[in-house]
Design a protein around this motif. Structure first.
Motif, PDB file in Angstrom:
ATOM      1  N   UNK A 108      51.203 124.459  85.385  1.00  0.00           N
ATOM      2  CA  UNK A 108      51.542 123.419  84.581  1.00  0.00           C
ATOM      3  C   UNK A 108      50.841 121.976  85.262  1.00  0.00           C
ATOM      4  N   UNK A 109      50.371 121.298  84.336  1.00  0.00           N
ATOM      5  CA  UNK A 109      49.690 119.852  84.678  1.00  0.00           C
ATOM      6  C   UNK A 109      50.250 119.019  84.067  1.00  0.00           C
ATOM      7  N   UNK A 110      50.201 117.450  84.450  1.00  0.00           N
ATOM      8  CA  UNK A 110      50.712 116.457  83.851  1.00  0.00           C
ATOM      9  C   UNK A 110      49.595 115.900  82.876  1.00  0.00           C
ATOM     10  N   UNK A 111      48.414 116.516  83.158  1.00  0.00           N
ATOM     11  CA  UNK A 111      46.980 116.060  82.631  1.00  0.00           C
ATOM     12  C   UNK A 111      46.924 117.010  81.407  1.00  0.00           C
ATOM     13  N   UNK A 112      46.811 116.396  80.059  1.00  0.00           N
ATOM     14  CA  UNK A 112      46.818 117.315  78.760  1.00  0.00           C
ATOM     15  C   UNK A 112      45.341 117.909  78.867  1.00  0.00           C
ATOM     16  N   UNK A 113      44.291 117.418  79.342  1.00  0.00           N
ATOM     17  CA  UNK A 113      43.092 118.011  79.608  1.00  0.00           C
ATOM     18  C   UNK A 113      43.186 119.529  80.552  1.00  0.00           C
ATOM     19  N   UNK A 114      43.823 119.159  81.658  1.00  0.00           N
ATOM     20  CA  UNK A 114      43.920 120.111  82.592  1.00  0.00           C
ATOM     21  C   UNK A 114      44.836 121.346  82.199  1.00  0.00           C
ATOM     22  N   UNK A 115      46.026 120.903  81.470  1.00  0.00           N
ATOM     23  CA  UNK A 115      47.013 121.765  80.809  1.00  0.00           C
ATOM     24  C   UNK A 115      46.386 122.565  79.845  1.00  0.00           C
ATOM     25  N   UNK A 116      45.333 122.025  78.979  1.00  0.00           N
ATOM     26  CA  UNK A 116      44.694 122.871  78.009  1.00  0.00           C
ATOM     27  C   UNK A 116      43.774 123.735  78.517  1.00  0.00           C
ATOM     28  N   UNK A 117      42.842 123.218  79.530  1.00  0.00           N
ATOM     29  CA  UNK A 117      41.887 124.527  80.081  1.00  0.00           C
ATOM     30  C   UNK A 117      42.345 125.128  81.400  1.00  0.00           C
ATOM     31  N   UNK A 118      43.415 124.738  82.004  1.00  0.00           N
ATOM     32  CA  UNK A 118      43.853 125.282  83.283  1.00  0.00           C
ATOM     33  C   UNK A 118      42.882 124.614  84.290  1.00  0.00           C
ATOM     34  N   UNK A 119      43.255 125.478  85.688  1.00  0.00           N
ATOM     35  CA  UNK A 119      42.663 124.933  86.863  1.00  0.00           C
ATOM     36  C   UNK A 119      42.517 126.296  87.536  1.00  0.00           C
ATOM     37  N   UNK A 120      41.397 126.641  88.005  1.00  0.00           N
ATOM     38  CA  UNK A 120      40.995 127.797  89.006  1.00  0.00           C
ATOM     39  C   UNK A 120      41.079 127.038  90.506  1.00  0.00           C
ATOM     40  N   UNK A 121      41.895 127.755  91.254  1.00  0.00           N
ATOM     41  CA  UNK A 121      41.975 127.283  92.558  1.00  0.00           C
ATOM     42  C   UNK A 121      41.807 128.631  93.553  1.00  0.00           C
ATOM     43  N   UNK A 122      40.550 128.541  94.162  1.00  0.00           N
ATOM     44  CA  UNK A 122      40.348 129.880  94.801  1.00  0.00           C
ATOM     45  C   UNK A 122      41.173 129.827  96.260  1.00  0.00           C
ATOM     46  N   UNK A 123      41.664 131.071  96.515  1.00  0.00           N
ATOM     47  CA  UNK A 123      42.518 131.208  97.601  1.00  0.00           C
ATOM     48  C   UNK A 123      42.036 130.722  98.948  1.00  0.00           C
ATOM     49  N   UNK A 124      42.566 129.737  99.681  1.00  0.00           N
ATOM     50  CA  UNK A 124      42.269 129.199 100.976  1.00  0.00           C
ATOM     51  C   UNK A 124      41.299 128.138 100.784  1.00  0.00           C
TER      52      UNK A 124
END
Length: 181
Positions: A108-124
């Motif tokens: 989840x994100x408080x940003x509507x843009x990020x909530x819509x598209x998601x956010x990819x976070x590579x491990x480490x």
């Protein structure tokens, strides 16, 4: 309620020097100077304590609201919104973490843009990925000078970032990420 305002130190010191021929008056003036200093410190301490109490009450309110939510999707979305609204952060997001699969998953994100598209976070990698891997809190007071920071075009105003590991016993289950402008 009467608010006591101590006399300025310069006035009291000048009075003490002019009263040097009257030792009791000089001691009284110096005592007033000391009392004024103590009163000023108490007023500062009371102000800090009021702010602390206010923040603790806000945390309790967020906790109470979050504890009442059973659906995880709703829980994550409401948590980021409540934290952002209560504390006034620029951006808040939550990720789950799985150390066995070395995976960080956006929730989840408080940003509507990020909530819509998601956010990819590579491990480490990045501040969030680093926190997920190490299980340690990472604070970047100036993200432009932090080696872990990975910028996102939807969050161009970010100037500071805090990633806090979410743990159950010793196991890392997620990361709470807070950003300010």
């Amino acid at each position: 309620l009467v608010e006591l305002t101590p006399l300025p130190a310069s006035v009291l010191i000048a009075a003490a020097f002019h009263s040097a021929s009257e030792p009791i008056l000089a001691l009284t003036v110096l005592a007033l100077l000391g009392i004024g200093f103590v009163l000023r410190q108490l007023m500062v301490s009371l102000g800090e304590e009021r702010r602390l109490v206010s923040r603790l009450m806000a945390i309790a309110e967020v906790s109470r609201k979050v504890a009442a939510i059973l659906d995880l999707t709703t829980l994550f979305a409401d948590t980021v919104r409540l934290i952002k609204d209560t504390f006034g952060y620029y951006h808040v997001s939550i990720f789950t973490a799985d150390a066995n699969r070395q995976q960080v998953t956006f929730q989840a994100s408080s940003s509507p843009t990020i909530q819509k598209r998601g956010l990819l976070v590579p491990w480490g990698q990045g501040i969030i990925g680093h926190t997920a891997r190490t299980g340690t809190t990472l604070l970047a007071n100036d993200v432009l000078h932090d080696e872990h920071f990975l910028p996102d075009s939807a969050l161009e105003e970010t100037r500071a970032e805090l990633a806090v590991p979410l743990k159950v016993e010793q196991r890392i289950v997620g990361v709470l990420d807070v950003q300010s402008e």
